[in-house]
Enzyme design. Structure first.
Site, mmCIF file in Angstrom:
data_model
loop_
_atom_site.group_PDB
_atom_site.id
_atom_site.type_symbol
_atom_site.label_atom_id
_atom_site.label_comp_id
_atom_site.label_asym_id
_atom_site.label_seq_id
_atom_site.Cartn_x
_atom_site.Cartn_y
_atom_site.Cartn_z
ATOM 1 N N ARG A 91 0.833 -1.203 0.000
ATOM 2 C CA ARG A 91 0.000 0.000 0.000
ATOM 3 C C ARG A 91 0.862 1.245 0.000
ATOM 4 O O ARG A 91 1.751 1.419 0.831
ATOM 5 C CB ARG A 91 -0.913 0.027 1.229
ATOM 6 C CG ARG A 91 -1.718 1.305 1.395
ATOM 7 C CD ARG A 91 -3.136 1.119 0.974
ATOM 8 N NE ARG A 91 -3.904 2.349 1.065
ATOM 9 C CZ ARG A 91 -5.003 2.488 1.794
ATOM 10 N NH1 ARG A 91 -5.453 1.488 2.509
ATOM 11 N NH2 ARG A 91 -5.680 3.626 1.790
ATOM 12 N N ARG A 100 -5.831 1.559 -4.387
ATOM 13 C CA ARG A 100 -4.961 0.945 -3.399
ATOM 14 C C ARG A 100 -4.884 -0.563 -3.622
ATOM 15 O O ARG A 100 -5.864 -1.193 -4.018
ATOM 16 C CB ARG A 100 -5.402 1.263 -1.963
ATOM 17 C CG ARG A 100 -6.731 0.728 -1.477
ATOM 18 C CD ARG A 100 -7.989 1.481 -1.949
ATOM 19 N NE ARG A 100 -8.009 2.910 -1.685
ATOM 20 C CZ ARG A 100 -8.535 3.462 -0.603
ATOM 21 N NH1 ARG A 100 -9.100 2.714 0.302
ATOM 22 N NH2 ARG A 100 -8.512 4.769 -0.455
ATOM 23 N N ASP A 103 -6.824 -2.343 1.382
ATOM 24 C CA ASP A 103 -7.324 -1.451 2.427
ATOM 25 C C ASP A 103 -7.952 -2.352 3.485
ATOM 26 O O ASP A 103 -8.773 -3.203 3.167
ATOM 27 C CB ASP A 103 -8.372 -0.516 1.815
ATOM 28 C CG ASP A 103 -8.962 0.473 2.794
ATOM 29 O OD1 ASP A 103 -8.254 0.927 3.709
ATOM 30 O OD2 ASP A 103 -10.157 0.813 2.615
ATOM 31 N N ASP A 105 -9.932 -2.041 6.995
ATOM 32 C CA ASP A 105 -10.587 -1.104 7.909
ATOM 33 C C ASP A 105 -11.213 -1.848 9.084
ATOM 34 O O ASP A 105 -11.939 -2.823 8.894
ATOM 35 C CB ASP A 105 -11.678 -0.318 7.179
ATOM 36 C CG ASP A 105 -11.113 0.642 6.143
ATOM 37 O OD1 ASP A 105 -9.922 0.981 6.223
ATOM 38 O OD2 ASP A 105 -11.877 1.035 5.235
HETATM 39 C C1 X6L Z 1 -19.411 12.085 -1.039
HETATM 40 C C2 X6L Z 1 -18.116 12.313 -0.673
HETATM 41 C C3 X6L Z 1 -19.863 10.797 -1.044
HETATM 42 C C4 X6L Z 1 -17.288 11.273 -0.328
HETATM 43 C C5 X6L Z 1 -19.046 9.757 -0.701
HETATM 44 C C6 X6L Z 1 -17.333 7.594 0.200
HETATM 45 C C7 X6L Z 1 -15.495 9.064 0.219
HETATM 46 C C8 X6L Z 1 -16.489 6.557 0.489
HETATM 47 C C9 X6L Z 1 -14.653 8.031 0.502
HETATM 48 C C10 X6L Z 1 -17.752 9.985 -0.320
HETATM 49 C C11 X6L Z 1 -16.856 8.876 0.047
HETATM 50 C C12 X6L Z 1 -15.136 6.780 0.655
HETATM 51 C C13 X6L Z 1 -13.654 2.128 -1.542
HETATM 52 C C14 X6L Z 1 -14.354 2.909 -2.462
HETATM 53 C C15 X6L Z 1 -13.002 4.138 -1.361
HETATM 54 C C16 X6L Z 1 -13.953 0.738 -1.471
HETATM 55 C C17 X6L Z 1 -15.542 1.106 -3.216
HETATM 56 C C18 X6L Z 1 -14.234 5.650 0.964
HETATM 57 C C19 X6L Z 1 -12.739 5.761 0.836
HETATM 58 N N1 X6L Z 1 -12.826 2.928 -0.842
HETATM 59 N N2 X6L Z 1 -15.287 2.416 -3.303
HETATM 60 N N3 X6L Z 1 -13.935 4.165 -2.335
HETATM 61 N N4 X6L Z 1 -14.902 0.293 -2.337
HETATM 62 N N5 X6L Z 1 -16.463 0.586 -4.030
HETATM 63 O O1 X6L Z 1 -13.397 -0.023 -0.698
HETATM 64 O O2 X6L Z 1 -14.670 4.579 1.327
HETATM 65 S S1 X6L Z 1 -12.207 5.568 -0.834
HETATM 66 MG MG MG Z 2 -11.740 1.996 3.384
HETATM 67 MG MG MG Z 3 -8.615 2.390 5.294
#
Ligand code: X6L
Ligand code: MG
Ligand code: MG
Length: 182
Positions: A91, A100, A103, A105
């Site tokens: 990572r 990444r 991840d 969590d």
């Molecule tokens: C508005 C702004 C709406 C931000 C949503 C949601 C930001 C989730 C970060 C958000 C917002 C995250 C994964 C991902 C990420 C994952 C999928 C996060 C951190 N990690 N998409 N996006 N799976 N499908 O593990 O969870 S970045």
């Molecule tokens: Mg995450």
């Molecule tokens: Mg994380």
């Protein structure tokens, strides 16, 4: 004796995600590292789901999973171990919310509530993220206090399809502490 003693301790739930490199191998490698840790015993492994990226959407699709485990590590020591495994699996933190290799969590640790700079429990955004709830539903204990909510949310997400979550594969996973068939 190579058999491990049953591990009591706390019940924790972990979300896993990967969208770089060999995603499936990386998820399996993470499970292997967790299971090899003497103070962690994996109890349940979810299906592997392919999910549309959320937050920063201009990146490849993820594979997401969840695990139930038991551990004698404290919440903070478990978190630090997860971050160390992320490093071991290549990572590199570049773009916020960007691609990444792995991840890991920490979602839940018994009924612990804490809000520290390093760690908030339960995970503060887990109930809003279908890519977390759908795999979590596979492994969450029937009697868990969040069971009804996780069940309803994950079923809705899978049915309406808007969340871009599909079951990718189910893996056959067996704990190293289970006896081999002869
Ligand atoms: C508005 C702004 C709406 C931000 C949503 C949601 C930001 C989730 C970060 C958000 C917002 C995250 C994964 C991902 C990420 C994952 C999928 C996060 C951190 N990690 N998409 N996006 N799976 N499908 O593990 O969870 S970045
Ligand atoms: Mg995450
Ligand atoms: Mg994380």
């Amino acid at each position: 004796m190579d058999e491990q003693y049953p591990l009591n301790g706390a019940e924790a739930y972990i979300a896993l995600g990967s969208n770089m490199g060999n995603r499936e191998q990386l998820l399996l490698a993470a499970i292997g590292l967790l299971d090899a840790h003497p103070e962690i015993a994996i109890s349940k492994v979810s299906g592997m789901y392919e999910t549309d990226p959320v937050g920063y959407t201009d990146q490849p699709p993820f594979l997401n999973m969840a695990l139930a485990l038991r551990t004698t590590l404290s919440p903070l020591l478990l978190l630090r171990q997860l971050l160390e495994f992320e490093q071991q699996l290549g990572r590199v933190r570049q773009i916020r919310w960007g691609p990444r290799t792995i991840d890991l969590d920490l979602l839940l640790y018994d009924n612990v509530r804490m809000d520290q700079e390093e760690l908030t429990l339960p995970h503060p955004r887990m109930m809003e993220r279908a890519f977390v709830l759908v795999p979590l539903h596979d492994v969450l204990d029937q009697s868990h206090r969040l069971q009804a909510e996780v069940s309803a949310e994950s079923k809705a997400a899978l049915l309406d399809g808007k969340e871009g979550i599909t079951l990718w594969k189910t893996i056959n996973w067996r704990s190293a502490s289970e006896p081999f068939e002869s």
